[in-house]
Design a protein around this motif. Structure first.
Motif, PDB file in Angstrom:
ATOM      1  N   CYS A 172       1.148   7.273   6.041  1.00  0.00           N
ATOM      2  CA  CYS A 172       1.780   6.967   4.754  1.00  0.00           C
ATOM      3  C   CYS A 172       2.812   8.033   4.393  1.00  0.00           C
ATOM      4  O   CYS A 172       3.858   7.721   3.806  1.00  0.00           O
ATOM      5  CB  CYS A 172       0.729   6.844   3.663  1.00  0.00           C
ATOM      6  SG  CYS A 172      -0.310   5.375   3.815  1.00  0.00           S
ATOM      7  N   SER A 216       0.831  -1.212   0.000  1.00  0.00           N
ATOM      8  CA  SER A 216       0.000   0.000   0.000  1.00  0.00           C
ATOM      9  C   SER A 216       0.863   1.257   0.000  1.00  0.00           C
ATOM     10  O   SER A 216       0.563   2.238  -0.682  1.00  0.00           O
ATOM     11  CB  SER A 216      -0.929   0.006   1.217  1.00  0.00           C
ATOM     12  OG  SER A 216      -1.836  -1.075   1.166  1.00  0.00           O
ATOM     13  N   GLU A 236      -5.832  11.321   0.247  1.00  0.00           N
ATOM     14  CA  GLU A 236      -5.459   9.923   0.410  1.00  0.00           C
ATOM     15  C   GLU A 236      -5.936   9.386   1.763  1.00  0.00           C
ATOM     16  O   GLU A 236      -5.979  10.111   2.762  1.00  0.00           O
ATOM     17  CB  GLU A 236      -3.941   9.761   0.296  1.00  0.00           C
ATOM     18  CG  GLU A 236      -3.391  10.033  -1.088  1.00  0.00           C
ATOM     19  CD  GLU A 236      -3.623   8.883  -2.041  1.00  0.00           C
ATOM     20  OE1 GLU A 236      -3.820   7.745  -1.571  1.00  0.00           O
ATOM     21  OE2 GLU A 236      -3.605   9.117  -3.268  1.00  0.00           O
ATOM     22  N   PHE A 244       1.088   4.219  -2.659  1.00  0.00           N
ATOM     23  CA  PHE A 244       0.922   5.592  -2.184  1.00  0.00           C
ATOM     24  C   PHE A 244       2.054   6.483  -2.707  1.00  0.00           C
ATOM     25  O   PHE A 244       1.822   7.579  -3.226  1.00  0.00           O
ATOM     26  CB  PHE A 244       0.890   5.597  -0.653  1.00  0.00           C
ATOM     27  CG  PHE A 244       0.799   6.954  -0.028  1.00  0.00           C
ATOM     28  CD1 PHE A 244      -0.432   7.556   0.177  1.00  0.00           C
ATOM     29  CD2 PHE A 244       1.941   7.629   0.379  1.00  0.00           C
ATOM     30  CE1 PHE A 244      -0.523   8.812   0.770  1.00  0.00           C
ATOM     31  CE2 PHE A 244       1.864   8.878   0.968  1.00  0.00           C
ATOM     32  CZ  PHE A 244       0.629   9.468   1.156  1.00  0.00           C
ATOM     33  N   ARG A 275       1.737   7.327  -6.291  1.00  0.00           N
ATOM     34  CA  ARG A 275       0.659   8.288  -6.596  1.00  0.00           C
ATOM     35  C   ARG A 275       1.022   9.717  -6.225  1.00  0.00           C
ATOM     36  O   ARG A 275       0.693  10.651  -6.959  1.00  0.00           O
ATOM     37  CB  ARG A 275      -0.630   7.882  -5.864  1.00  0.00           C
ATOM     38  CG  ARG A 275      -1.320   6.650  -6.412  1.00  0.00           C
ATOM     39  CD  ARG A 275      -2.745   6.534  -5.870  1.00  0.00           C
ATOM     40  NE  ARG A 275      -2.787   6.454  -4.429  1.00  0.00           N
ATOM     41  CZ  ARG A 275      -2.703   5.329  -3.714  1.00  0.00           C
ATOM     42  NH1 ARG A 275      -2.541   4.181  -4.347  1.00  0.00           N
ATOM     43  NH2 ARG A 275      -2.759   5.343  -2.400  1.00  0.00           N
ATOM     44  N   TYR A 305      -3.380   9.356   5.209  1.00  0.00           N
ATOM     45  CA  TYR A 305      -2.203   9.951   4.592  1.00  0.00           C
ATOM     46  C   TYR A 305      -1.120  10.302   5.609  1.00  0.00           C
ATOM     47  O   TYR A 305       0.073  10.360   5.273  1.00  0.00           O
ATOM     48  CB  TYR A 305      -2.589  11.181   3.775  1.00  0.00           C
ATOM     49  CG  TYR A 305      -3.019  12.385   4.590  1.00  0.00           C
ATOM     50  CD1 TYR A 305      -2.083  13.288   5.083  1.00  0.00           C
ATOM     51  CD2 TYR A 305      -4.366  12.626   4.844  1.00  0.00           C
ATOM     52  CE1 TYR A 305      -2.472  14.393   5.814  1.00  0.00           C
ATOM     53  CE2 TYR A 305      -4.766  13.727   5.568  1.00  0.00           C
ATOM     54  CZ  TYR A 305      -3.829  14.613   6.051  1.00  0.00           C
ATOM     55  OH  TYR A 305      -4.214  15.702   6.779  1.00  0.00           O
TER      56      TYR A 305
END
Length: 391
Positions: A209, A177, A203, A181, A184, A206
């Motif tokens: 991440c 994931s 997101e 992330f 992106r 976020y």
């Protein structure tokens, strides 16, 4: 150990270290120092003997102690990240059965199972005397915490083994994931990495991440929280790790490598054909008229005769003003020009100017000064081609 190796006809390697000296020299704990010394030595043995794997005797209880140690230091599902160590969710899977060239085949067995087998087969073993000392934190867990937990759950080893398998799967899902992330939201451009703030905030989860991105640039979890907080404030906030600088710009987070040293003023003659500095290259030519060329911000023409013989390129200052081409004689602060052009802060700080007799003739890469432009009265034209070699 030597006798055992001899009975099986296999090589035995023995080494001694002054662990106390090494620990004090590099400001390490005894356990960390000992581990570093022995693994460095193991790797030398592997290389010199052309061996592929290092097999260690870590068992299930070692893995339990590792998990409990990481949890006590700040890891876990509720508090995923150790603020100083940053072990993250990886700290919850315990010791890996295979990590590169290191293999641990006994992790599926508890310590008591191994001892029972050794006694049944009448095998002798060497017990490290340090295992009995409570001055080491892992031993505190082994001697005091684990026995209490086993009172709550006699099948502690089995339960932990199940949890390790589950958490290892969660870690793999999480890692995938995070990779998605990064793909992106993290973009590379103009010598830096850029994250669109609006895109970031759309997101899922976020905050955590983002940390997975920032830790690769040396930022810790405490800094990550401050960076997240800055997203609701005004632009201009700057954060530093040991290696990088992060700027909360207007619409983006910009991550760039910290400059090792500022660019010093660089002097040269306008009649030089090529100028080479540690950070840029200039190619200069003199023409009686403008040659055919495609104008760009890094390829300009100035009136040769209006320039002093000795020129300098230096970083701009907040006080610098010039007369931008096309502004009809109006002066402007360079800082304001860069803001109007929406130049990112990390690039704004690296902006240079070409100066002739204390007058700015060119904001390098952006705009020439109207006073030095080529006109119908120009007799000689100086062509400058600019190439930046260090950002």
């Amino acid at each position: 150990v030597r006798r055992l190796a001899e009975s099986y006809g296999i090589p035995c390697f023995v080494e001694q270290f002054d662990t106390q000296y090494f620990a004090e020299k590099y400001k390490l704990s005894i356990q960390v120092a000992a581990r570093q010394l022995r693994y460095d030595w193991f790797n030398k043995i592997l290389q010199s003997n052309h061996l592929q794997y290092l097999v260690t005797a870590h068992h299930q209880n070692d893995s339990i102690e590792t998990i409990l140690y990481n949890l006590s230091k700040g890891t876990g599902i509720a508090g995923l990240y150790n603020l100083s160590k940053g072990t993250g969710i990886a700290g919850l899977h315990g010791i890996l059965p295979k990590n590169g060239h290191i293999v641990r085949p006994l992790l599926c067995l508890g310590k008591q199972e191994i001892l029972d087998y050794a006694k049944k087969k009448k095998l002798k073993w060497r017990e490290d005397s340090s295992n009995a000392s409570d001055k080491y934190k892992r031993n505190l867990i082994r001697h005091h915490i684990v026995p209490i937990l086993k009172q709550i759950n006699p099948n502690l080893e089995g339960t932990f083994q199940e949890n390790i398998e589950k958490l290892s799967a969660v870690e793999r899902i999480f890692a995938r994931s995070v990779t998605d992330f990064k793909n992106r939201v993290l973009k590379e451009q103009t010598g830096a990495y850029v994250i669109d703030i609006q895109h970031l905030k759309e997101e899922f989860e976020y905050e955590i991440c983002l940390y997975e991105i920032l830790k690769d640039f040396g930022f810790n979890y405490a800094q990550n929280k401050l960076i997240i907080k800055s997203l609701e404030g005004e632009a201009g906030k700057i954060f530093f790790s040991d290696t990088h600088c992060l700027v909360r710009d207007r619409k983006e987070l910009i991550i760039s490598t910290k400059s090792s040293s500022p660019i010093e003023p660089f002097y040269f003659q306008k009649t030089n054909k090529q100028v080479q500095s540690p950070s840029f290259t200039l190619s200069l030519s003199i023409f009686p008229k403008i040659p055919d060329f495609q104008f760009s911000t890094h390829h300009i023409h100035l009136d040769f005769d209006k320039l002093e013989e000795r020129l300098v390129i230096r970083p701009y200052t907040a006080e610098d003003v010039f007369y931008p081409l096309g502004m009809k004689g109006k002066k402007k602060k360079i800082n304001d020009l860069l803001s109007d052009l929406k130049v990112p802060i990390h690039l704004k700080d690296k902006t240079l100017v070409l100066v002739s007799n204390h007058q700015i003739a060119w904001v390098v890469g952006y705009r020439i000064d109207d006073r030095f432009k080529v006109t119908e009265n120009t007799q000689n034209i100086l062509e400058i081609k600019w190439e930046l070699t260090v950002l």
